[in-house]
Enzyme design. Structure first.
Site, short mmCIF file in Angstrom:
data_model
loop_
_atom_site.label_atom_id
_atom_site.label_comp_id
_atom_site.label_asym_id
_atom_site.label_seq_id
_atom_site.Cartn_x
_atom_site.Cartn_y
_atom_site.Cartn_z
N ASN A 16 0.87 -1.18 0.00
CA ASN A 16 0.00 0.00 0.00
C ASN A 16 0.91 1.22 0.00
OD1 ASN A 16 -1.80 2.07 0.44
ND2 ASN A 16 -2.81 1.14 2.20
N ARG A 97 -2.87 -2.08 -3.35
CA ARG A 97 -4.06 -1.25 -3.17
C ARG A 97 -3.97 -0.08 -4.14
NH1 ARG A 97 -5.27 3.58 0.78
NH2 ARG A 97 -7.53 3.71 0.59
N HIS A 186 -13.31 2.92 -0.15
CA HIS A 186 -13.28 1.91 0.92
C HIS A 186 -13.90 0.59 0.48
CE1 HIS A 186 -13.42 5.53 3.91
NE2 HIS A 186 -12.17 5.20 3.65
N ARG A 247 -12.87 16.14 6.86
CA ARG A 247 -13.66 16.43 5.67
C ARG A 247 -15.10 16.75 6.05
NH1 ARG A 247 -11.84 10.87 3.08
NH2 ARG A 247 -9.60 11.24 2.91
N ASP A 288 -9.32 13.35 16.03
CA ASP A 288 -9.35 12.01 16.60
C ASP A 288 -10.59 11.90 17.51
OD1 ASP A 288 -8.87 9.76 18.43
OD2 ASP A 288 -6.85 9.74 17.61
N ARG A 290 -11.31 9.94 19.84
CA ARG A 290 -10.99 9.74 21.26
C ARG A 290 -10.80 11.09 21.96
NH1 ARG A 290 -6.21 5.60 19.82
NH2 ARG A 290 -5.97 7.29 18.32
N ASN A 340 -14.23 0.78 17.79
CA ASN A 340 -13.77 1.12 19.15
C ASN A 340 -14.58 2.17 19.88
OD1 ASN A 340 -11.21 -0.53 19.25
ND2 ASN A 340 -10.79 0.67 17.42
N GLU A 392 -8.34 -5.10 5.32
CA GLU A 392 -8.21 -4.84 3.90
C GLU A 392 -7.04 -5.59 3.28
OE1 GLU A 392 -9.42 -0.39 3.07
OE2 GLU A 392 -8.57 -0.55 5.08
#
Length: 413
Positions: A16, A97, A186, A247, A288, A290, A340, A392
């Site tokens: 990749n 990929r 994806h 985005r 992020d 989290r 998660n 993937e």
């Protein structure tokens, strides 16, 4: 890492190549087990770094990697120094990929010079991704000359979308001339996850109706009907659809005209704003999830609103895709956030009981690890809710063997 017997099992090298990185794995396509993984960072810049992992041991070093050819040489040196020995690993293919296959590739293909040329031509549709993907392909083909190379396209899974889902209401001649349509992204993850989810439910993949939510820094939703993508949230580019790390996702296109006219912003500035400075970063100051959750817990109102915007958009797509599919066997969460973040999953499904979606709060909150799917809906929920870790690389390896019918053969010198 597994200490699999590399002398008997077939393996695929999965590559990749990003704009400034090279990721790689050597996997058994039959099991998805990796016997080695690696990451080379800062390709084309100063301060390059290689991390090569075998059987749970990390080997790290700093190095200069001026281009992807140098990165490929560093990778082969790492295998030679730290193992496994590629000459004994029974490599049968190299899987690559590639982000954008346009309307040309509805599946994975063996790479030859013509395929390289088409990938280069499609770079106008993915200028940040296809060029480095192609550099990785060329470097790998020059290094591994005696085994087939296979391109696995992120867009291929979505070429089964019907015309009414893939077509924008744009002037037809303009759209055709400039290849403007909805391609999605994806796809490799959506394909892998939908197949694994169907297996977990005990449904043949070709009969499964699923809503798959790939939620990472980039995020997309896909409606899978009878094992095939019939709609997906990303469009011509990965900007359309869900709210993402940086985005905007769906936005009135006239915002572009408004910013150009009233703020004097250039096209490049607006591109940067919408792709790199918006999404959760623009709403909360954090890309992020989290960090967003921590800020929410601390009472940050921007974080609270950002999370509500994020999960509201998810609910809209779940509702829309329920209408598209008619019957839904499962809603499936995957990728870093999907796997998660219990708050995101709970927020996305709040109030959807009338659609037959009943989340089990305890199962949703329970921490989990490992590659196996987990059901987080109640036993009585008509629509299952699953968390399925994506892989993937395993899907690319599987595709590489399926396309080539690869058998053990001579190894690259």
């Amino acid at each position: 890492m597994s200490s699999a017997d590399t002398t008997t099992a077939q393996h695929v090298l999965v590559v990749n190549a990003g704009s400034s990185s090279l990721k790689y794995q050597v996997l058994d396509p039959a099991t998805g087990t990796a016997i080695a993984t690696g990451l080379i960072e800062r390709v084309g810049a100063e301060g390059g770094r290689l991390t090569h992992t075998t059987v749970g041991t990390d080997h790290e070093r700093d190095l200069d990697v001026p281009d992807h050819g140098a990165a490929m040489a560093a990778m082969t040196d790492a295998f030679a120094e730290h193992g496994p020995d590629l000459a004994e690993a029974n490599l049968v293919a190299v899987g690559h990929r590639v982000v954008q296959g346009g309307a040309r590739f509805g599946g994975s293909v063996v790479i030859d010079d013509e395929v390289e040329s088409i990938i280069e031509d499609l770079a106008t549709l993915a200028p940040l991704h296809n060029p480095p993907n192609l550099e990785g392909i060329r470097a790998a083909r020059a290094t591994f000359t005696e085994i087939p190379h296979v391109a696995v396209f992120d867009t291929a899974f979505h070429l089964t979308m019907p015309e009414q889902a893939a077509t924008y209401a744009l002037d037809r001649e303009v759209a055709e001339r400039h290849r403007i349509r909805r391609y999605g992204a994806h796809g490799t993850s959506h394909q892998y996850v939908s197949r694994v989810a169907a297996q977990h439910l005990g449904i043949p993949a070709e009969q499964a109706n699923l809503i798959v939510l790939h939620l990472g820094n980039g995020a997309s939703a896909t409606a899978v009907q009878n094992g095939r993508s019939v709609d997906t949230s990303m469009g011509l580019t990965p900007l359309e659809g869900l709210v993402m790390g940086t985005r905007t996702g769906d936005i009135d296109p006239a915002v572009v005209f408004h910013l150009a006219r009233t703020a004097g912003m250039s096209i490049d500035e607006i591109d940067t704003l919408m792709n790199r400075r918006s999404g959760m970063l623009g709403l909360t100051g954090h890309s992020d999830m989290r960090d967003v959750a921590e800020a929410m817990d601390a009472g940050d109102e921007h974080a609270r609103l950002g999370m509500e915007v994020y999960t509201y958009r998810l609910r809209k797509y779940i509702g829309a895709y329920t209408a598209v599919l008619g019957r839904v066997d499962a809603v499936v969460f995957t990728a870093g956030i999907g796997e998660n973040s219990a708050p995101v999953r709970a927020g996305a499904l709040t109030g959807l009981e009338h659609l037959g979606i009943e989340l089990d709060p305890g199962a949703n909150e329970r921490r989990r690890s490992g590659p196996d799917p987990v059901r987080i809906s109640t036993d009585s929920s008509p629509v299952a809710v699953l968390v399925v870790p994506t892989n993937e690389e395993a899907e690319i390896a599987r595709e590489a063997v399926a396309v080539t019918g690869a058998k053990a053969g001579p190894q690259p010198g």
